[in-house]
Design a protein around this motif. Structure first.
Motif, short mmCIF file in Angstrom:
data_model
loop_
_atom_site.label_atom_id
_atom_site.label_comp_id
_atom_site.label_asym_id
_atom_site.label_seq_id
_atom_site.Cartn_x
_atom_site.Cartn_y
_atom_site.Cartn_z
N THR A 191 0.84 -1.20 0.00
CA THR A 191 0.00 0.00 0.00
C THR A 191 0.87 1.25 0.00
OG1 THR A 191 -1.74 -1.18 1.19
CG2 THR A 191 -1.81 1.23 1.24
N GLN A 192 0.55 2.21 -0.85
CA GLN A 192 1.33 3.43 -0.98
C GLN A 192 0.45 4.65 -0.74
OE1 GLN A 192 4.62 3.42 -1.46
NE2 GLN A 192 4.71 1.17 -1.69
N ARG A 193 1.06 5.73 -0.20
CA ARG A 193 0.38 7.00 0.04
C ARG A 193 0.91 8.05 -0.93
NH1 ARG A 193 1.88 9.16 4.47
NH2 ARG A 193 -0.01 10.39 4.92
N TYR A 194 -0.01 8.90 -1.40
CA TYR A 194 0.35 9.89 -2.43
C TYR A 194 -0.19 11.26 -2.05
CZ TYR A 194 1.15 5.63 -5.13
OH TYR A 194 1.57 4.40 -5.56
N ARG A 195 0.45 12.30 -2.63
CA ARG A 195 0.02 13.68 -2.45
C ARG A 195 0.07 14.37 -3.80
NH1 ARG A 195 3.26 16.51 2.05
NH2 ARG A 195 1.91 15.13 3.30
N ILE A 196 -0.91 15.21 -4.09
CA ILE A 196 -1.02 15.86 -5.40
C ILE A 196 -0.86 17.37 -5.24
CG2 ILE A 196 -2.54 16.31 -7.38
CD1 ILE A 196 -3.85 13.63 -6.87
N SER A 197 -0.08 17.97 -6.15
CA SER A 197 0.03 19.42 -6.25
C SER A 197 0.05 19.79 -7.72
CB SER A 197 1.31 19.92 -5.54
OG SER A 197 2.46 19.33 -6.15
N ALA A 198 -0.04 21.09 -8.01
CA ALA A 198 -0.06 21.54 -9.41
C ALA A 198 0.54 22.93 -9.48
CB ALA A 198 -1.48 21.54 -9.97
N ASP A 199 1.08 23.28 -10.66
CA ASP A 199 1.60 24.63 -10.90
C ASP A 199 1.43 24.97 -12.37
OD1 ASP A 199 3.73 23.44 -12.36
OD2 ASP A 199 4.96 23.30 -10.56
N GLY A 200 1.74 26.19 -12.72
CA GLY A 200 1.60 26.65 -14.10
C GLY A 200 1.00 28.03 -14.18
N LEU A 201 0.00 28.30 -13.35
CA LEU A 201 -0.60 29.61 -13.20
C LEU A 201 -0.49 30.03 -11.74
CD1 LEU A 201 -3.85 29.21 -15.37
CD2 LEU A 201 -1.75 30.43 -15.99
N THR A 202 -0.13 31.27 -11.51
CA THR A 202 0.10 31.74 -10.13
C THR A 202 -0.76 32.98 -9.87
OG1 THR A 202 2.38 30.95 -10.25
CG2 THR A 202 1.84 32.46 -8.46
N PRO A 203 -1.49 32.97 -8.74
CA PRO A 203 -1.70 31.86 -7.81
C PRO A 203 -2.74 30.89 -8.34
CG PRO A 203 -2.91 33.74 -7.05
CD PRO A 203 -2.18 34.20 -8.29
N MET A 204 -2.73 29.65 -7.82
CA MET A 204 -3.69 28.63 -8.22
C MET A 204 -4.03 27.78 -7.00
SD MET A 204 -3.57 26.03 -11.46
CE MET A 204 -1.96 25.38 -11.06
N VAL A 205 -5.32 27.57 -6.79
CA VAL A 205 -5.79 26.79 -5.66
C VAL A 205 -6.04 25.36 -6.11
CG1 VAL A 205 -7.59 26.54 -3.91
CG2 VAL A 205 -6.86 28.83 -4.65
N VAL A 206 -5.46 24.41 -5.38
CA VAL A 206 -5.63 22.98 -5.69
C VAL A 206 -6.58 22.38 -4.66
CG1 VAL A 206 -4.50 20.77 -6.01
CG2 VAL A 206 -3.30 22.88 -6.62
N ASP A 207 -7.74 21.96 -5.15
CA ASP A 207 -8.72 21.31 -4.27
C ASP A 207 -8.64 19.81 -4.52
OD1 ASP A 207 -10.78 20.52 -2.72
OD2 ASP A 207 -12.37 21.57 -3.81
N ALA A 208 -7.89 19.11 -3.65
CA ALA A 208 -7.66 17.67 -3.82
C ALA A 208 -7.49 17.05 -2.45
CB ALA A 208 -6.42 17.42 -4.66
N PRO A 209 -7.71 15.74 -2.33
CA PRO A 209 -7.42 15.08 -1.06
C PRO A 209 -5.97 15.32 -0.66
CG PRO A 209 -8.56 13.58 -2.56
CD PRO A 209 -8.20 14.79 -3.35
N LYS A 210 -5.78 15.67 0.61
CA LYS A 210 -4.42 16.00 1.04
C LYS A 210 -3.49 14.81 0.81
CE LYS A 210 -1.72 17.64 4.96
NZ LYS A 210 -1.74 18.04 6.38
N ASP A 211 -3.80 13.69 1.38
CA ASP A 211 -3.06 12.45 1.19
C ASP A 211 -4.08 11.34 0.97
OD1 ASP A 211 -0.69 13.81 1.70
OD2 ASP A 211 -0.72 13.32 3.84
N PHE A 212 -3.72 10.42 0.13
CA PHE A 212 -4.62 9.29 -0.10
C PHE A 212 -3.81 8.04 -0.35
CE2 PHE A 212 -3.79 11.27 -4.15
CZ PHE A 212 -3.60 10.22 -5.02
N GLU A 213 -4.43 6.91 -0.16
CA GLU A 213 -3.73 5.63 -0.30
C GLU A 213 -4.26 4.87 -1.52
OE1 GLU A 213 -4.20 3.42 3.28
OE2 GLU A 213 -2.63 4.54 4.36
N VAL A 214 -3.37 4.03 -2.09
CA VAL A 214 -3.73 3.12 -3.17
C VAL A 214 -3.27 1.74 -2.77
CG1 VAL A 214 -3.54 2.57 -5.62
CG2 VAL A 214 -3.51 4.96 -4.88
N GLU A 215 -4.17 0.79 -2.86
CA GLU A 215 -3.87 -0.58 -2.45
C GLU A 215 -2.80 -1.20 -3.35
OE1 GLU A 215 -5.11 -2.11 0.27
OE2 GLU A 215 -6.04 -0.17 0.72
N PRO A 216 -2.19 -2.32 -2.92
CA PRO A 216 -1.14 -2.96 -3.73
C PRO A 216 -1.65 -3.34 -5.12
CG PRO A 216 -1.16 -3.87 -1.52
CD PRO A 216 -2.36 -3.00 -1.62
N ALA A 217 -0.86 -3.01 -6.15
CA ALA A 217 -1.17 -3.35 -7.55
C ALA A 217 -2.59 -2.95 -7.91
CB ALA A 217 -0.96 -4.85 -7.80
#
Length: 496
Positions: free
Chosen positions: A416-442
Motif C-alpha cells: 500500500t502506498q500513500r500519495y500527495r497531489i500538487s499543481a503549478d503553471g498559473l500563479t496563484p492557483m488553488v488545488v482542491d484535492a485530497p491531502k493524502d490518499f492511499e492506493v492498495e497494492p497493484a
C-alpha cells in the motif's frame, strides 16, 4: 484429391495414337482421370541417439519445465507469472505491469527477433531444430508413438496391416496419451491468464467459464493436430521462417552439410572391403539419414529450405561411420566456404565474427541494455490525467475560474502506498484535492481534482488553454524512505 476429366476424343488423332487410347466404340468418348495433387505421404521418422539428440532432449525438458511449471510458482503470495486480463494487471515475478507498459512487450519482441537473426546468421536454424514449440511437441508426440506402436518399420507394418485388436489398442493408447498431453498443454496455457489453482479445480468439476473452455480446447486441439498429424507440413508450408531464412544465411553460416567430395561415389560394401580400391566414397548409401529426417529430405542433395536443423542425420551418420570404422563427420556442421576451401573447424569459427554478425550483436546489446535500463528506472507508479469533458471551465464563487480533472493513480508495487497531489503553471492557483490518499497494492484509484484561479490571474493569462503540470508524490513509508515524484502535463482553460 482434385481430379480433372479429359475427353480423349477432343485430342488430335496422332496424340491419341501415341497415348494408345482408342475409343471403346463408335461415338463413345472415353475419359481419362488426371490427378492434379499428389497425396501427402506420411513420414515415418526413425529413432536416433547421439550427442545432438541428447542436447535436443535437454531443450525439450528445459522448455517444458518452464512452460508447465511457471503457473504453479508462487511469488509474494500470488502466482509468479499471471496476465490478468480482467483487472488489466500483468504480474511477472516482482514486476506489476499495466496496459500502458506495452512498450516492454514491443522491446521483448524486438529482442527475440534480433536474437533469431543473430543465431541464424551464426549457425542456421538453431531455434527450429531445438526450441521451437512445433519441434518440441513433435518430439514428445513421436516418443509417445514409438512407445506404443514401435519404431519406424513396426509403425509402417502396423499402418499397412488390417484393423486387428492389436492395431486398435496401440492406436487407441497413442491417441489417449496425445489427447491428455494436448489438454494439459491447453490448461497450462490458460493458466497464465486465469490463476491455475482456481482453473484446475474448475476443470475437474467441468465448470470452466466459456472463454477458458474455448481456449483450453482450441490450444489443445492445435497441439494435438500440429504435433500429431501435421508435423513437417507446418514447417514446410505454414511457417514463414523457412521461406525467408535464406536472407539471413551467407557462405559463412554454419549449416548441416554433406561432404560430397568425401562421400561420393556412394555404394554399399562390406566392412572388410577397401572402399577406395572399389572407387567408392565413404557414404555406404544406407539411407538412414533420410529415414531419421522429420521432414523427409535427403541432406545429401544439399541445403534445402525444408531442413529444420535438427541434426538427426549427423547423429545417425556418425553411428554408421563408427560401425564402418570411418572417420566421423561425413555429415556435419560446416560452412559453404569451409566445404569449398577445405577449412578446418578453427578457420570456420574465426569467420563467426564477420560484419553481419557484429551488426546483429551490437543492435541486440543496445536493445537489451535499453530494456534493462528502462526497467531499472521504471517509476513505481503511473498517473493518467483526464479532463472533465462535461465542463471544461466554469465560474464559481467570487469570480474564480475552475477546471475539473480526474487523475488515475496506478500503484505498480505490491504494498500500500500513500500519495500527495500538487499543481503549478498559473500563479496563484488553488488545488482542491485530497491531502493524502492511499492506493492498495497493484491497484488503481481515480481522484477528482479541482483547480481554481482568481479573476485577476485569469484576466492576465487571457482566454484559451494554458499549460500546467500536476505533481504526484509518493510519500515515503517504513519500507522505502525515498520519495518519488511523477509529473504529468495538462491544460487549464480560461473561457472567453
Amino acid at each position: 484429391m482434385s481430379q480433372v476429366r479429359v475427353d480423349l476424343e477432343d485430342r488430335p488423332a496422332a496424340a491419341r495414337a501415341a497415348s494408345g487410347a482408342e475409343p471403346a466404340k463408335a461415338g463413345a468418348a472415353p475419359e481419362a482421370v488426371v490427378s492434379l495433387y499428389a497425396k501427402q505421404k506420411k513420414i515415418y521418422a526413425r529413432s536416433v541417439s547421439g550427442w545432438f539428440n541428447g542436447w535436443r532432449w535437454a531443450l525439450v525438458w528445459a522448455t517444458q519445465l518452464v512452460f508447465y511449471g511457471l503457473p504453479w510458482l508462487d511469488w509474494n503470495s500470488r502466482q509468479a507469472v499471471l496476465f490478468d486480463l480482467g483487472t488489466r494487471r500483468f504480474y511477472i515475478f516482482g514486476l506489476v505491469l499495466y496496459p500502458q507498459d506495452l512498450i516492454y512487450l514491443s522491446a521483448l519482441l524486438m529482442i527475440s527477433a534480433y536474437a533469431l537473426f543473430l543465431f541464424t546468421a551464426v549457425a542456421g536454424r538453431l531455434w527450429c531444430g531445438y526450441a521451437c514449440p512445433q519441434t518440441v511437441y513433435t518430439e514428445i508426440f513421436m516418443w509417445v508413438e514409438r512407445r506404443f506402436e514401435g519404431d519406424r518399420n513396426a509403425r509402417m507394418r502396423l499402418d499397412a496391416g488390417p484393423w486387428t485388436f492389436e492395431r486398435v489398442w496401440r492406436k487407441g493408447a497413442t491417441q489417449f496419451v496425445w489427447i491428455a498431453i494436448a489438454l494439459w498443454t491447453g490448461l497450462s496455457f490458460v493458466g497464465y491468464f486465469t490463476p491455475i489453482r482456481e482453473l484446475l479445480p474448475s476443470a475437474m468439476a467441468m465448470s470452466l467459464g466459456p472463454w477458458e473452455t474455448f481456449w483450453v480446447l482450441f490450444y489443445g486441439f492445435a497441439t494435438w493436430g500440429n504435433a500429431g498429424y501435421m508435423r513437417e507440413q507446418v514447417c514446410k508450408y505454414m511457417c514463414p521462417y523457412a521461406r525467408f531464412q535464406s536472407a539471413m544465411f551467407d557462405k559463412d553460416t554454419l549449416i548441416i552439410s554433406y561432404d560430397a567430395e568425401r562421400g561420393d561415389p556412394r555404394g554399399t560394401r562390406s566392412r572388410k572391403i577397401d572402399a577406395r580400391s572399389q572407387g567408392l566414397g565413404d557414404c555406404i548409401d544406407c539411407g538412414l539419414c533420410v529415414q531419421v529426417c522429420p521432414t523427409g529430405i535427403d541432406i545429401r542433395n544439399g541445403l534445402q529450405y525444408e531442413c529444420i536443423g535438427c541434426t538427426a542425420c549427423i547423429d545417425v551418420c556418425n553411428g554408421v561411420m563408427d560401425k564402418m570404422k570411418y572417420p566421423r563427420g561425413l555429415i556435419r556442421y560446416a560452412t559453404e566456404n569451409g566445404m569449398a576451401q577445405h577449412q578446418t573447424r578453427g578457420q570456420m569459427l574465426q569467420r563467426v565474427l564477420r560484419p553481419r554478425v557484429l551488426v546483429y550483436t551490437a543492435i541486440l546489446i543496445i536493445i537489451v541494455g535499453a530494456f534493462a535500463a528502462s526497467l531499472a528506472m521504471r517509476s513505481p507508479f503511473r498517473v493518467d490525467v483526464v479532463r472533465d469533458r462535461a465542463s471544461l471551465a466554469r465560474i464559481v464563487d467570487e469570480g474564480y475560474i475552475e477546471n475539473l480533472y480526474r487523475l488515475q493513480v496506478m500503484n505498480a508495487t505490491e504494498s500500500t502506498q500513500r500519495y500527495r497531489i500538487s499543481a503549478d503553471g498559473l500563479t496563484p492557483m488553488v488545488v482542491d484535492a485530497p491531502k493524502d490518499f492511499e492506493v492498495e497494492p497493484a491497484d488503481a484509484r481515480w481522484v477528482t481534482i479541482a483547480l481554481r484561479v482568481p479573476p485577476d490571474t485569469a484576466s492576465q493569462a487571457g482566454p484559451g488553454a494554458h499549460a500546467i503540470q500536476f505533481h504526484i508524490e509518493r510519500l515515503p513509508d517504513a519500507n522505502d524512505a525515498t520519495p518519488v515524484v511523477a509529473s504529468e502535463k495538462s491544460t487549464f482553460v480560461v473561457p472567453r
